[in-house]
Every structure is written in structure tokens, then in C-alpha cells.
Design a protein around this motif. Structure first.
Motif: not given
Length: 539
Positions: A36-41, A64-65, A70-71, A90-94
């Protein structure tokens, strides 16, 4: 990372195959074990890919996203002041914004470089009787924005003269200047405009001689490499110029602007010219709009139009201020300058091509042929479907009985950059007989308005017929008469910026084919691209 991989099928109409492939690739490589988490991602990453394909540099995400990202261990968590080279994911969370590494890097790098440019002191400030010139001369970086005919080029020519006069008084050589625009057509217009303004400039012949008149495309200026996203000029091999002027800057996307600023040599000046109300670039970013919004200190907005008058100007103003009903009323006045086309569409377009095609058949000069071709242009909102570029080009060719792939008089637009041939996306050529034989060649008029380059059709990069072109591709161009075609149904691409850009391509005459509901709905919709460039410029 998790060894669990899965194929997640979420047939979302708003997502392209590329978006789904991007989301599948990275969600399978996340550290998430839950299906389910993979689906959300997966859905979040597809949303990010779709947003970037629609011009956004990032997306805003909720708490939540954020935890999900992060996880996943796919993102580097950073802030606006982070080291550019510390990003390893590959991704950046700012904060609460999610980027791919590439667009975070370009946005952050551009902000840092521009702030560095603005922080440089300007010595020998010159005072003139021109408020625009005075403002620009105080900064290493400046923007001159305004609608058609507001004198952007006139102002920059005066500024170039003042800068050269100031340099002449110092124990050094004159400034070296580069002029560029995003497309060949825009470069040609800028070169012509600077030449005209130079003749009326009140300065000494020595100063006039030091004002650059040759204009290139940005790709040519930076030294484009074949099949490469990189250029010959960059931070470690900067451009040799003291001043770089870029016209039609609204067309320049985030990545290209970042690479351009990176390639400036230390202490160089940069001046951007453009209309902030026009469409943003096709690729990600809305750089000119973001920068003009950020700070009025280095931005000059010219509002008085000297050559763009009459009902076309009224219509453009009504559209820009989102007065849909007023704009529709202007189109229904049955005026000779603007109106709704009531005759047969394809016959009207085909008849408009006759004078240009006759000059081609008579083997007139290339300059006359290109001038005749530029008298009239069909602009479409879309490439496919009803009232689209592909549909109109095909129907016009049938109407004119032009059945071969290559025929005398075929107008084409280059679709892909080819630095080896010095042909770039947006360049327009016309297929004609060679001067001394019946062999077909494609002729390209150069930025100086006189020089010609010719190619065999077989040597050209991908190209398409251009009796009609998209409104996006028309940026940087002007035509005596314009015919605008809108789809019969509302679409996300239809915005007030799109309609405004199309309207302002016309110099003297404008016709429109559109449903009232579609037209008014488009004007009510404004482009809003997600970007944090303006925030990063404030730090």
C-alpha cells in the motif's frame, strides 16, 4: 533498499506512459516494504513527473507524503541554503516541496548565481535623462519587460551606448557584447530592431561602431553539442563577453537560464528583455515571471506602447486583464482589423498562401519570398485534433494539391536542434528550386535578414510543414496578419497567457476561429507554475 518489486497498474488518464514508467522505476527501488505504501509512492511520483512535464519545477506535498518520501530513502532532505553538491539521491525534499534532483539543482544554482551577480558592486555609475537606463546601469543584472511596441529594444540600445561611453572614459577597451534570443526568428527580429534603432541613436560614430548588431540563438552562443544537454561554455569555460543581452526571455526555461548564467564570466552584466505576460517556456519553469515578481529593484516595466495600437491593443489588454466578455464583444464588432472568421476556413488559408507561392514559382529573391510568407500565419493551440497544426497543414496541402513529401514552396519548421548544421528547433525554411537547376533545396534566411543557408531535404533534422504552427512556436515572431484557431472544447492548455501571446503576434490584422464558451473559459484560466525561484532569490 527493499528487494520487493512490483508492477503497479494505476491507469490514470492524466499520466503519460513516461510518468508511469518514472513512478514504477523509483517506487520499485524504494525502501518501502508495504504494497500500500509503494502504491501511494507510485502515485506521488507519477504526479511529480506529470507536474514537471507541465512546466512545474516541483510539487507541494502534505505531512503524510513527506513521511512517505523520507521512509522511501529516495530523497535527500535539504533546505534552500544546502550545498548544491551534497545531493546524492534522485529526489530532493525541501521543506514541503518535492523535486527531482535535476530541477532542484537548476533552480537553486540559478538563484545563487543571480544573487552573486546582484551583489557585485557597480563602479562608475552613469546618470542619464532616461529613467530606464539609469535603473539598468546601477545593477549587474536587470530586466526590461513590457508588451509589444513599448520600446524594450530602443531602451537597450541607448543603454549599450551609455555603457560604451563610460568604458571609453576609462583606461580599458570597449565592452564586448553578445546579443541572443531563444529562436532564430526572434534573433532575426532583434537584429533588425537594433539596426533600425542604431540609425537614430544620438551618439558619436565611434560609440555606434562599438554597439553589437549581430544576434545569435542562445544555443549557438553557448555552443550547443550534438545529442548532449551540455554546452561548450560553462562555469569553468565562461563566455568571453562583458555584457550579455537576451531577448524574448519569457521563452527561456529554467535549465537553459541556469546554464546561461553559469556561463557568464566574473563581473559580466546580464540584461533580460521580454514580456512577462506572455506564455512561459515550453520546458519547466517560469523564470522571467518569477524574477520580475521577486524584486522591482532590478526590473523595469515599460507600459506605453508606441506602435501597437488600435483594436488589437484593446483586445490584448482585455485578455491580459481577464475581461472575457469585453474581449468577445471586441471580436464581434465586424471591424476590418479584428474579428471572427466567417468564411470557409481552409479556402481562406489556402488563398492567403497564393502570393507567397507565386513568388516561389517565379524564383523571386529569397528575401522577398520570406517577407511574403511572413505576411500571414495560422496559429493553433494544439498539435493534434480538430483545428490543430497537423489537421490544418494536411488540409491546406490537399486544397493546394501539394501531394509530394517535398514540393516547391513547402514551408518547414525544424523540430530538433542540430548544432553541426547550425539548425535549431523553431528555425523556418522554404523548399525551392536551386538557382541553377531543378534540384530541390531548403533555404533558411539568417538573422541579418540577407544571408541564406541551403540544405538538401535529406540532410535536415526532423521537421514539419508550417502553413500552421502552434502558438508556443510563434513566440518571438510577428506577422502582418494572424489567424488563431482554438479547439471546440475546453482544454487545460487554453489559458489567458496562450491567447494573449497569440493576439500579440499580429501587427495589423487578426481573425479568430473559436466557440464563445471556449474563448471566455480560456481567458478565465491563468497559468500558475509551481516554483520556488522567487523565494530563493529573497534569501
Amino acid at each position: 533498499m527493499s528487494a520487493v518489486t512490483s508492477t503497479i497498474s494505476t491507469p490514470k488518464a492524466e499520466f503519460s506512459r513516461l510518468d508511469l514508467a518514472f513512478a514504477q522505476f523509483f517506487s520499485n527501488r524504494s525502501n518501502l516494504n508495504s504494497a500500500s505504501e509503494q502504491e501511494q509512492l507510485f502515485k506521488l511520483l507519477a504526479k511529480l513527473s506529470a507536474a514537471q512535464n507541465n512546466g512545474h519545477s516541483c510539487i507541494k506535498i502534505n505531512k503524510l507524503e513527506i513521511q512517505l518520501v523520507i521512509q522511501s530513502q529516495l530523497a535527500t532532505i535539504t533546505n534552500k541554503e544546502s550545498n548544491l553538491h551534497s545531493i546524492i539521491q534522485p529526489l530532493v525534499l525541501e521543506l514541503n516541496y518535492l523535486y527531482t534532483h535535476k530541477y532542484w539543482f537548476y533552480e537553486t544554482r540559478l538563484a545563487l548565481q543571480l544573487k552573486k551577480l546582484l551583489a557585485q558592486p557597480v563602479t562608475n555609475t552613469i546618470n542619464t535623462d532616461d529613467a530606464t537606463a539609469n535603473c539598468v546601469l546601477k545593477h549587474k543584472f536587470s530586466i526590461i519587460t513590457g508588451g509589444p511596441g513599448t520600446g524594450k529594444t530602443t531602451s537597450v540600445v541607448k543603454i549599450l551606448a551609455k555603457l560604451q561611453e563610460a568604458t571609453q572614459q576609462q583606461p580599458q577597451e570597449f565592452l564586448s557584447i553578445a546579443l541572443a534570443a531563444p529562436t532564430g526568428k526572434a534573433a532575426m527580429r532583434l537584429q533588425e530592431s537594433i539596426g533600425n534603432n542604431l540609425q537614430e541613436l544620438n551618439c558619436t560614430p565611434i560609440i555606434k561602431a562599438q554597439i553589437q548588431t549581430n544576434v545569435s540563438t542562445i544555443h549557438r552562443l553557448l555552443g550547443a553539442k550534438y545529442h548532449s544537454a551540455f554546452f561548450k561554455h560553462h562555469a569553468n569555460k565562461p563566455l568571453p563577453y562583458d555584457l550579455v543581452v537576451i531577448d524574448e526571455a519569457s521563452m527561456v526555461d529554467l535549465a537553459l537560464m541556469s546554464k546561461l548564467v553559469d556561463a557568464l564570466k566574473p563581473a559580466a552584466r546580464l540584461i533580460l528583455l521580454g514580456d512577462k505576460d506572455q506564455l512561459s517556456s515550453v520546458e519547466s519553469g517560469s523564470v522571467l515571471a518569477d524574477l520580475t515578481y521577486n524584486s522591482p529593484t532590478y526590473t523595469i516595466e515599460l507600459k506605453k506602447s508606441y506602435r501597437f495600437q488600435g483594436l488589437i491593443k484593446e483586445l490584448a489588454t482585455a485578455i491580459n486583464t481577464q475581461q472575457g466578455q469585453q474581449a468577445w464583444q471586441l471580436l464581434n464588432q465586424n471591424d476590418a482589423d479584428i474579428g471572427l472568421l466567417t468564411t470557409d476556413l481552409i479556402s481562406y488559408i489556402a488563398n492567403k498562401q497564393q502570393s507567397y507561392l507565386n513568388l516561389v514559382r517565379q524564383r523571386d529573391t529569397c528575401k522577398n519570398i520570406f517577407a511574403a510568407f511572413n505576411e500571414f500565419q495560422v496559429l493553433c493551440a494544439t498539435r493534434h485534433g480538430e483545428n490543430s497544426v497537423n489537421a490544418i497543414n494536411s488540409q491546406v496541402e490537399q486544397q493546394l494539391n501539394l501531394t509530394n513529401t517535398w514540393y516547391v514552396g513547402r514551408p518547414i519548421m525544424i523540430q530538433e536542434n542540430n548544432p553541426n548544421l547550425e539548425l535549431y528547433n523553431g528555425d523556418i525554411g522554404i523548399c525551392m528550386h536551386c538557382k541553377h537547376s531543378n534540384e530541390l533545396m531548403v533555404y533558411f534566411l539568417q538573422a541579418d535578414g540577407n544571408s541564406i543557408k541551403t540544405f538538401l531535404p535529406s540532410r535536415l533534422p526532423p521537421c514539419s510543414t508550417v502553413f500552421a504552427m502552434t502558438i508556443h512556436k510563434s513566440q518571438g515572431s510577428e506577422f502582418n496578419e494572424v489567424l488563431i484557431l482554438l479547439p471546440t472544447k475546453n482544454m487545460p492548455i487554453l489559458t489567458k497567457e496562450l491567447i494573449y501571446t497569440a493576439i500579440t503576434r499580429a501587427k495589423t490584422k487578426l481573425n479568430l476561429v473559436a466557440e464563445k464558451s471556449v474563448f471566455i473559459s480560456a481567458i478565465a484560466q491563468k497559468v500558475q507554475r509551481q516554483s520556488n525561484l522567487h523565494l530563493k532569490m529573497q534569501l
